[in-house]
Motif scaffolding. Structure first.
Motif, PDB file in Angstrom:
ATOM      1  N   VAL A  22       0.814  -1.220   0.000  1.00 49.68           N
ATOM      2  CA  VAL A  22       0.000   0.000   0.000  1.00 49.68           C
ATOM      3  C   VAL A  22       0.849   1.272   0.000  1.00 49.68           C
ATOM      4  O   VAL A  22       0.298   2.375   0.061  1.00 49.68           O
ATOM      5  CB  VAL A  22      -0.970   0.019   1.210  1.00 49.68           C
ATOM      6  N   LEU A  23       2.155   1.135  -0.085  1.00 53.23           N
ATOM      7  CA  LEU A  23       3.017   2.320  -0.175  1.00 53.23           C
ATOM      8  C   LEU A  23       3.029   2.777  -1.628  1.00 53.23           C
ATOM      9  O   LEU A  23       3.350   1.992  -2.530  1.00 53.23           O
ATOM     10  CB  LEU A  23       4.440   1.985   0.285  1.00 53.23           C
ATOM     11  N   PRO A  24       2.679   4.028  -1.903  1.00 52.71           N
ATOM     12  CA  PRO A  24       2.616   4.513  -3.293  1.00 52.71           C
ATOM     13  C   PRO A  24       3.937   4.294  -4.033  1.00 52.71           C
ATOM     14  O   PRO A  24       5.016   4.560  -3.505  1.00 52.71           O
ATOM     15  CB  PRO A  24       2.321   6.013  -3.136  1.00 52.71           C
ATOM     16  N   GLY A  25       3.832   3.780  -5.252  1.00 49.61           N
ATOM     17  CA  GLY A  25       5.016   3.593  -6.093  1.00 49.61           C
ATOM     18  C   GLY A  25       5.768   2.300  -5.852  1.00 49.61           C
ATOM     19  O   GLY A  25       6.831   2.086  -6.448  1.00 49.61           O
ATOM     20  N   THR A  26       5.279   1.432  -4.979  1.00 54.07           N
ATOM     21  CA  THR A  26       5.968   0.165  -4.700  1.00 54.07           C
ATOM     22  C   THR A  26       4.982  -0.990  -4.812  1.00 54.07           C
ATOM     23  O   THR A  26       3.783  -0.842  -4.586  1.00 54.07           O
ATOM     24  CB  THR A  26       6.585   0.155  -3.287  1.00 54.07           C
ATOM     25  N   LEU A  47      11.841  -7.152   2.273  1.00 60.30           N
ATOM     26  CA  LEU A  47      11.910  -6.179   1.182  1.00 60.30           C
ATOM     27  C   LEU A  47      13.093  -6.389   0.254  1.00 60.30           C
ATOM     28  O   LEU A  47      12.983  -6.190  -0.959  1.00 60.30           O
ATOM     29  CB  LEU A  47      11.980  -4.757   1.762  1.00 60.30           C
ATOM     30  N   VAL A  48      14.245  -6.772   0.796  1.00 57.41           N
ATOM     31  CA  VAL A  48      15.484  -6.822   0.015  1.00 57.41           C
ATOM     32  C   VAL A  48      15.996  -8.264  -0.037  1.00 57.41           C
ATOM     33  O   VAL A  48      16.028  -8.943   0.996  1.00 57.41           O
ATOM     34  CB  VAL A  48      16.568  -5.915   0.650  1.00 57.41           C
ATOM     35  N   PRO A  49      16.415  -8.754  -1.205  1.00 60.65           N
ATOM     36  CA  PRO A  49      17.014 -10.089  -1.269  1.00 60.65           C
ATOM     37  C   PRO A  49      18.210 -10.194  -0.319  1.00 60.65           C
ATOM     38  O   PRO A  49      19.049  -9.282  -0.275  1.00 60.65           O
ATOM     39  CB  PRO A  49      17.462 -10.208  -2.729  1.00 60.65           C
ATOM     40  N   LYS A  63      26.219  -0.874   2.191  1.00 62.88           N
ATOM     41  CA  LYS A  63      25.505   0.321   2.632  1.00 62.88           C
ATOM     42  C   LYS A  63      24.899   0.175   4.022  1.00 62.88           C
ATOM     43  O   LYS A  63      24.603   1.170   4.683  1.00 62.88           O
ATOM     44  CB  LYS A  63      24.386   0.661   1.641  1.00 62.88           C
ATOM     45  N   GLY A  64      24.680  -1.079   4.442  1.00 61.34           N
ATOM     46  CA  GLY A  64      23.952  -1.328   5.676  1.00 61.34           C
ATOM     47  C   GLY A  64      22.516  -1.712   5.338  1.00 61.34           C
ATOM     48  O   GLY A  64      21.961  -1.246   4.331  1.00 61.34           O
ATOM     49  N   PRO A  65      21.898  -2.574   6.130  1.00 65.79           N
ATOM     50  CA  PRO A  65      20.568  -3.085   5.788  1.00 65.79           C
ATOM     51  C   PRO A  65      19.474  -2.028   5.692  1.00 65.79           C
ATOM     52  O   PRO A  65      18.589  -2.117   4.839  1.00 65.79           O
ATOM     53  CB  PRO A  65      20.272  -4.084   6.905  1.00 65.79           C
ATOM     54  N   TYR A  66      19.523  -0.998   6.530  1.00 63.31           N
ATOM     55  CA  TYR A  66      18.463   0.003   6.541  1.00 63.31           C
ATOM     56  C   TYR A  66      18.562   0.925   5.337  1.00 63.31           C
ATOM     57  O   TYR A  66      17.550   1.243   4.692  1.00 63.31           O
ATOM     58  CB  TYR A  66      18.502   0.788   7.850  1.00 63.31           C
ATOM     59  N   VAL A  67      19.771   1.361   5.019  1.00 60.27           N
ATOM     60  CA  VAL A  67      19.968   2.197   3.836  1.00 60.27           C
ATOM     61  C   VAL A  67      19.603   1.409   2.582  1.00 60.27           C
ATOM     62  O   VAL A  67      18.934   1.924   1.669  1.00 60.27           O
ATOM     63  CB  VAL A  67      21.431   2.699   3.761  1.00 60.27           C
ATOM     64  N   ALA A  68      20.011   0.127   2.528  1.00 66.09           N
ATOM     65  CA  ALA A  68      19.703  -0.719   1.371  1.00 66.09           C
ATOM     66  C   ALA A  68      18.195  -0.875   1.189  1.00 66.09           C
ATOM     67  O   ALA A  68      17.683  -0.814   0.063  1.00 66.09           O
ATOM     68  CB  ALA A  68      20.358  -2.087   1.534  1.00 66.09           C
ATOM     69  N   LEU A 101      13.296   0.842  -1.911  1.00 66.03           N
ATOM     70  CA  LEU A 101      11.952   1.394  -2.044  1.00 66.03           C
ATOM     71  C   LEU A 101      11.918   2.611  -2.953  1.00 66.03           C
ATOM     72  O   LEU A 101      10.842   3.061  -3.360  1.00 66.03           O
ATOM     73  CB  LEU A 101      11.393   1.771  -0.664  1.00 66.03           C
ATOM     74  N   GLY A 102      13.097   3.166  -3.256  1.00 64.25           N
ATOM     75  CA  GLY A 102      13.163   4.306  -4.159  1.00 64.25           C
ATOM     76  C   GLY A 102      12.672   5.604  -3.564  1.00 64.25           C
ATOM     77  O   GLY A 102      12.220   6.503  -4.293  1.00 64.25           O
ATOM     78  N   ILE A 103      12.753   5.723  -2.243  1.00 65.57           N
ATOM     79  CA  ILE A 103      12.323   6.967  -1.594  1.00 65.57           C
ATOM     80  C   ILE A 103      13.453   7.988  -1.719  1.00 65.57           C
ATOM     81  O   ILE A 103      14.560   7.750  -1.212  1.00 65.57           O
ATOM     82  CB  ILE A 103      11.977   6.722  -0.115  1.00 65.57           C
ATOM     83  N   PRO A 104      13.244   9.114  -2.409  1.00 64.48           N
ATOM     84  CA  PRO A 104      14.332  10.076  -2.654  1.00 64.48           C
ATOM     85  C   PRO A 104      14.985  10.567  -1.367  1.00 64.48           C
ATOM     86  O   PRO A 104      14.302  11.025  -0.446  1.00 64.48           O
ATOM     87  CB  PRO A 104      13.626  11.235  -3.382  1.00 64.48           C
ATOM     88  N   GLY A 105      16.293  10.462  -1.315  1.00 68.04           N
ATOM     89  CA  GLY A 105      17.059  10.980  -0.185  1.00 68.04           C
ATOM     90  C   GLY A 105      16.962  10.176   1.088  1.00 68.04           C
ATOM     91  O   GLY A 105      17.623  10.503   2.082  1.00 68.04           O
ATOM     92  N   ALA A 106      16.147   9.100   1.091  1.00 67.36           N
ATOM     93  CA  ALA A 106      15.944   8.336   2.326  1.00 67.36           C
ATOM     94  C   ALA A 106      17.215   7.625   2.763  1.00 67.36           C
ATOM     95  O   ALA A 106      17.508   7.529   3.963  1.00 67.36           O
ATOM     96  CB  ALA A 106      14.807   7.331   2.142  1.00 67.36           C
ATOM     97  N   GLY A 107      17.972   7.130   1.781  1.00 74.10           N
ATOM     98  CA  GLY A 107      19.208   6.420   2.118  1.00 74.10           C
ATOM     99  C   GLY A 107      20.198   7.324   2.823  1.00 74.10           C
ATOM    100  O   GLY A 107      20.793   6.949   3.842  1.00 74.10           O
ATOM    101  N   GLN A 108      20.365   8.544   2.289  1.00 71.93           N
ATOM    102  CA  GLN A 108      21.292   9.486   2.924  1.00 71.93           C
ATOM    103  C   GLN A 108      20.777   9.930   4.295  1.00 71.93           C
ATOM    104  O   GLN A 108      21.552  10.141   5.219  1.00 71.93           O
ATOM    105  CB  GLN A 108      21.501  10.703   2.018  1.00 71.93           C
ATOM    106  N   LEU A 109      19.459  10.064   4.408  1.00 73.83           N
ATOM    107  CA  LEU A 109      18.891  10.421   5.699  1.00 73.83           C
ATOM    108  C   LEU A 109      19.177   9.332   6.735  1.00 73.83           C
ATOM    109  O   LEU A 109      19.495   9.626   7.891  1.00 73.83           O
ATOM    110  CB  LEU A 109      17.382  10.640   5.569  1.00 73.83           C
ATOM    111  N   MET A 110      19.109   8.077   6.299  1.00 75.30           N
ATOM    112  CA  MET A 110      19.416   6.986   7.217  1.00 75.30           C
ATOM    113  C   MET A 110      20.896   6.992   7.588  1.00 75.30           C
ATOM    114  O   MET A 110      21.258   6.619   8.706  1.00 75.30           O
ATOM    115  CB  MET A 110      19.023   5.643   6.591  1.00 75.30           C
ATOM    116  N   ASN A 111      21.760   7.438   6.685  1.00 77.81           N
ATOM    117  CA  ASN A 111      23.179   7.581   7.032  1.00 77.81           C
ATOM    118  C   ASN A 111      23.366   8.587   8.160  1.00 77.81           C
ATOM    119  O   ASN A 111      24.238   8.424   9.019  1.00 77.81           O
ATOM    120  CB  ASN A 111      23.998   8.019   5.805  1.00 77.81           C
ATOM    121  N   VAL A 112      22.544   9.625   8.162  1.00 77.90           N
ATOM    122  CA  VAL A 112      22.588  10.598   9.267  1.00 77.90           C
ATOM    123  C   VAL A 112      22.200   9.917  10.566  1.00 77.90           C
ATOM    124  O   VAL A 112      22.813  10.139  11.622  1.00 77.90           O
ATOM    125  CB  VAL A 112      21.649  11.795   8.978  1.00 77.90           C
ATOM    126  N   VAL A 113      21.181   9.058  10.501  1.00 78.72           N
ATOM    127  CA  VAL A 113      20.736   8.336  11.695  1.00 78.72           C
ATOM    128  C   VAL A 113      21.820   7.379  12.189  1.00 78.72           C
ATOM    129  O   VAL A 113      22.051   7.251  13.393  1.00 78.72           O
ATOM    130  CB  VAL A 113      19.428   7.567  11.408  1.00 78.72           C
TER     131      VAL A 113
END
Length: 467
Positions: free
Chosen positions: A192-196, A271-273, A282-287, A292-304
């Motif tokens: 139910v997530l748009p675009g996925t 979600l990920v093979p 990259k780490g499981p969360y960033v991957a 999911l193709g969420i723009p900028g989400a991977g870099q945001l998770m790097n901040v976390v």
């Protein structure tokens, strides 16, 4: 239960009238600090970074590995909570081991954990510096490590409230980020997530890709990802209400572990093979977010992830200084480390920080021998500490039951059977470590350090008894 003398009092004063625990330390941590430290303490660098190697080895069965080790951790935290609520002390399990088993046990448990925490500060500083260096190429890694060390050494030299405020906001960010990750992941899994599109169970079909050996490696990785939960029982001794703080932290441990660790691992492997290279690089969360193709989400998770590493640096600097302070007050180290000013053991903070920075320098100067030897030496310390906790709880609970008074605010479930089950689980992990070439070296190195510290502690104990 009748009041007891402070465990942090020097040996020659323990027979005197009962005292408030850690009377010379300030009690500046509020309940909101402790609650968030307990909540965010389970979300560490081991979960964000180290779990990737576990997924690569165990595949989707990493969920089972985290669930099994999580059950063990819940039992350990319940045991530690029972003792810490009854006998609040900045020495935590070290003070409990001394009370239950003898000074040699408190000495061995305390100083081995101090070495672990100080080394971890250095390792986390290196990890944090690598992330920042990736954003600012060309800047020297050592400069960022030095900056982080100075910031958290300074924060811990100030009032304990400064440590609490840092951890409060660090933990709030980590909890918010991983909660958002779980919501997004659950929506994506449900389709139910748009675009996925929902992956269904397509990534879970090869549940044990490397057989039982892969599950064992994943289990060992998950065990060490849980390290750091003990900090809340150390911090509770400097709170306004130690007993209530420990009780609340321990009682919520079950759902926190189930949600943050087991839940997020289930989302990632769905979600990920499991054999995606990005899970490790990259780490499981960033991957997962990139998948999911969420723009900028991977870099945001790097901040976390950066925040998680900095939070661990802050917490381990605090924990190492309080363990050292407690040991010295109990006559188990150089007296200078017990000096308190402004309610803070500042000399212990400085010495712990210097040791941590020395570990960073060793990682540059002698990465293949001295630093590798140090890492192996602390590899299984957390398991040794857990064994001391379980044995101490067996002894102290029986003593408490023989004494008249109130029931402990926190009680171990199914005593003594579940305590013995936990000890059996720890013994099984030791056997599994002995079977794996990589962890076998850690097991032997940690065992050697523990035996040396126990021997030194026993000699000191006999010498003091003969005076």
């Amino acid at each position: 239960m009748p009041s007891s003398p402070s465990l942090d009092a020097p040996p020659e004063r323990r027979a005197d009238a009962p005292q408030a625990p850690d009377a010379s330390l300030s009690h500046g941590l509020k309940q909101r600090h402790l609650s968030m430290i307990a909540l965010g303490g389970v979300i560490g660098s081991g979960l964000f970074v180290g779990s990737g190697a576990g997924i690569a080895a165990a595949g989707p069965s990493i969920v089972v590995a985290f669930a099994l080790s999580g059950l063990l951790v819940m039992l350990v935290m319940r045991m530690l909570g029972e003792m810490s609520a009854a006998f609040p002390s900045s020495g935590s399990f070290s003070a409990h081991a001394e009370r239950a088993i003898g000074p040699w046990a408190g000495f061995a448990a305390g100083w081995s954990f101090w070495v672990l925490l100080c080394t971890a500060v250095g390792m986390e500083g290196i990890g944090a510096a690598k992330i920042v260096q990736g954003w600012l190429p060309g800047t020297p890694q050592w400069m960022w490590v030095a900056l982080f060390m100075l910031v958290f050494c300074g924060a811990n030299l100030a009032a304990v409230k400064s440590f609490g405020e840092f951890e409060f906001w660090f933990a709030a960010l980590k909890v918010g980020a991983i909660s958002l990750f779980l919501v997004l992941g659950a929506l994506a899994v449900a389709g139910v997530l748009p675009g996925t599109d929902s992956p269904g169970a397509s990534n879970l079909t090869d549940f044990l890709p490397h057989g039982s050996e892969g599950l064992v490696i994943g289990l060992l990785a998950s065990v060490f990802a849980y390290g750091g939960l003990e900090t809340v029982t150390i911090a509770a001794a400097e709170s306004e209400d130690p007993v209530r703080g420990v009780a609340n932290a321990v009682r919520t441990a079950m759902w926190r572990i189930a949600l943050f660790y087991v839940g997020s691992m289930a989302v990632v492997v769905t979600l990920v093979p499991w054999d995606s290279k990005e899970i490790v690089t990259k780490g499981p969360y960033v991957a997962a977010l990139d998948h999911l193709g969420i723009p900028g989400a991977g870099q945001l998770m790097n901040v976390v992830v950066l925040v998680a590493l900095l939070s661990a640096m802050n917490a381990n600097t605090y924990g190492s200084s309080r363990i050292a302070y407690s040991l010295v007050r109990r006559g188990m180290g150089p007296k200078a480390l017990a000096k308190v000013s402004g309610g803070v053991p500042r000399v212990a903070v400085l010495v712990s920080s210097v040791f941590g920075f020395a570990c960073v320098l060793l990682s540059y100067w002698r990465p293949d021998d001295v630093f590798a030897w140090l890492l192996n030496m602390i590899g299984a310390v957390i398991l040794v500490v857990w064994i001391f906790i379980a044995v101490s709880q067996l002894v102290l609970r029986r003593r408490m039951e023989r004494e008249p008074g109130e029931r402990p605010a926190v009680r171990m479930w199914g005593f003594p059977w579940l305590t013995w089950v936990a000890l059996a689980g720890m013994a099984a992990i030791f056997v599994l470590m002995a079977r794996q070439p990589d962890t076998r070296v850690q097991l032997y190195s940690t065992g050697g350090m523990t035996l040396v510290l126990a021997a030194v502690g026993y000699v000191r104990q006999r010498a003091r008894a003969g005076r």
